[in-house]
Design an enzyme around this catalytic site. Sequence first.
Site: not given
Ligand code: SIN
Length: 537
Positions: A11, A13, A115, A217, A238, A289, A350, A385, A391
């Site tokens: 991924g 990282a 967000e 893992d 989520h 969230r 999530h 988080r 990311l």
């Molecule tokens: C989303 O697009 O809602 C996920 C974004 C995230 O989990 O950072």
Amino acid sequence: MTADFLVIGAGIAGLSFALRAARHGSVIVVTKGDAYESNTAWAQGGIASVLPDDQRDAGDTAENHVADTLDAGAGLCKEAAVRTIIGEGAAAIRDLTDYGVSFDRADHHFLLGKEGGHSHRRILHAKDTTGREVARALIETARKTPNLTLLEHHFVIDLITSEKLGAVAEDRVLGAYVLKTKTGEVRVFRADRVVLAAGGCGKVYLYTTNPDSATGDGVALGWRAGASIANMEFIQFHPTCWYNPAATGPEARSFLVSEAVRGEGGILINAKGEDFTQKIDPRGSLAPRDIVARAIDRELKRTGAACVYLDVTHKPKGFMKERFPYIYGNLLKFGLDCETQPIPVVPAAHYQCGGVLTDVNGKTTIRGLFAVGEAGCTGLHGANRLASNSLLEGNVLARRALDEMMRLYPPGRNELNPPEIPEWEYGDTAEPDELVVIYHNWDEIRRLMWDYVSIVRTDNRLRRAAARLKNLKKEVREFYWGHRVNPDILELRNLVSTASLIVECALRRKESRGLHYTLDHPETLVSYRTDTVIRRF
Ligand code: SIN
């Protein structure tokens, strides 16, 4: 196989690390499936970062981003780690664009999304498939990078450490046993510098936004190797996974409806059309969230409904198709036009906020072993988080881990007199002929975790889960030792270990904080303002 650096996971990282490390020595990246099967590639929303003045939302500052992250983290973030990682955001974006990641722009300016929990627009994105774009650029670059070998369909069975080989000196990592899944052959991969970047554990739960590969893992490998694990009770749900009442078969599986949809004005409503989140938090549908997922859970229990709805029908015609083409197109495939009908949604597992305990450079408690991305726990996320911070963390930690490795263990200064590593012993183990046992146990873990260890917990439910997992662990262990290894057994083994760690951490936290909410201890207590750390030795 021998390399200067062994990276487990492909991924953001793992590949951000590997691409830089290849400038200093030989790198092998192993991933158990196709390189695109990662949480990174599935990320929709984007990557949060406050950029230089002319590229940021008016009035936004890195300090605001720090404050939002600390607020979401419910008192458990490590502030120094938060400041360091957020402070390196602009460098992370530069790094990614240098590899060819194309974020949405207009007139040479990045388009910024919003967000839950963010006070400003600061999410760089590529429509609603940001992760896919990041993965594309990194994988394509990795495939042409000299010194870097990307091995797909290679599943790490276990890390090899000096302690496991009976050496008495300081415990250090020596490499890994790796199963080539297409042939069943197991080989020793020898490396003095190993990076765990194997992502999260959404598949521990019945409903998840994660790909099938997210079986914990990284945490399980780190745990079995003897690394300390922290904060596994904080599993993020989520709030908006598409609810498909006709979900039968893989074609109809549910998928994420990005939080960015709420960032652009989407509102959560119940079947009567009421905006029920307003009663819970003034930020309504855009609260962090943990708050929104709990509000939905409460609403579902209160009304007995199977889902709530995400309403975007008030947005101008064509908006969803243009800004969220993946979500719009996917829903349409199943007969739902989200420009005219509200989207049925439910919460789903999530993100894993805990993981292998590390410092802000990804260094674990075992010499030479680093953990980065979702597999690691730096203290950035605390108890919850902030959206799109992961990311960012993946890239920043990868770069910091490499710098730290170069300082502590530069290639060329490999360990003296490394112990002999024995070849893998296949023994006379049988091919698994009772696959039904694996599938049954897999389903049982996911169901019990969903029923007993999800958004709302109690001591009783957690104890039940712990007792059942203890038996399952025993069964899985017997199955593992009695049969030839295959990916299904390995995933089940990792799944049961990770589920047990989640439950063990949850049982230790006798309070409610962030993503850990228990009816038996609803208060947040100063005495628990500390990480839950599980040490193996
Ligand atoms: C989303 O697009 O809602 C996920 C974004 C995230 O989990 O950072």
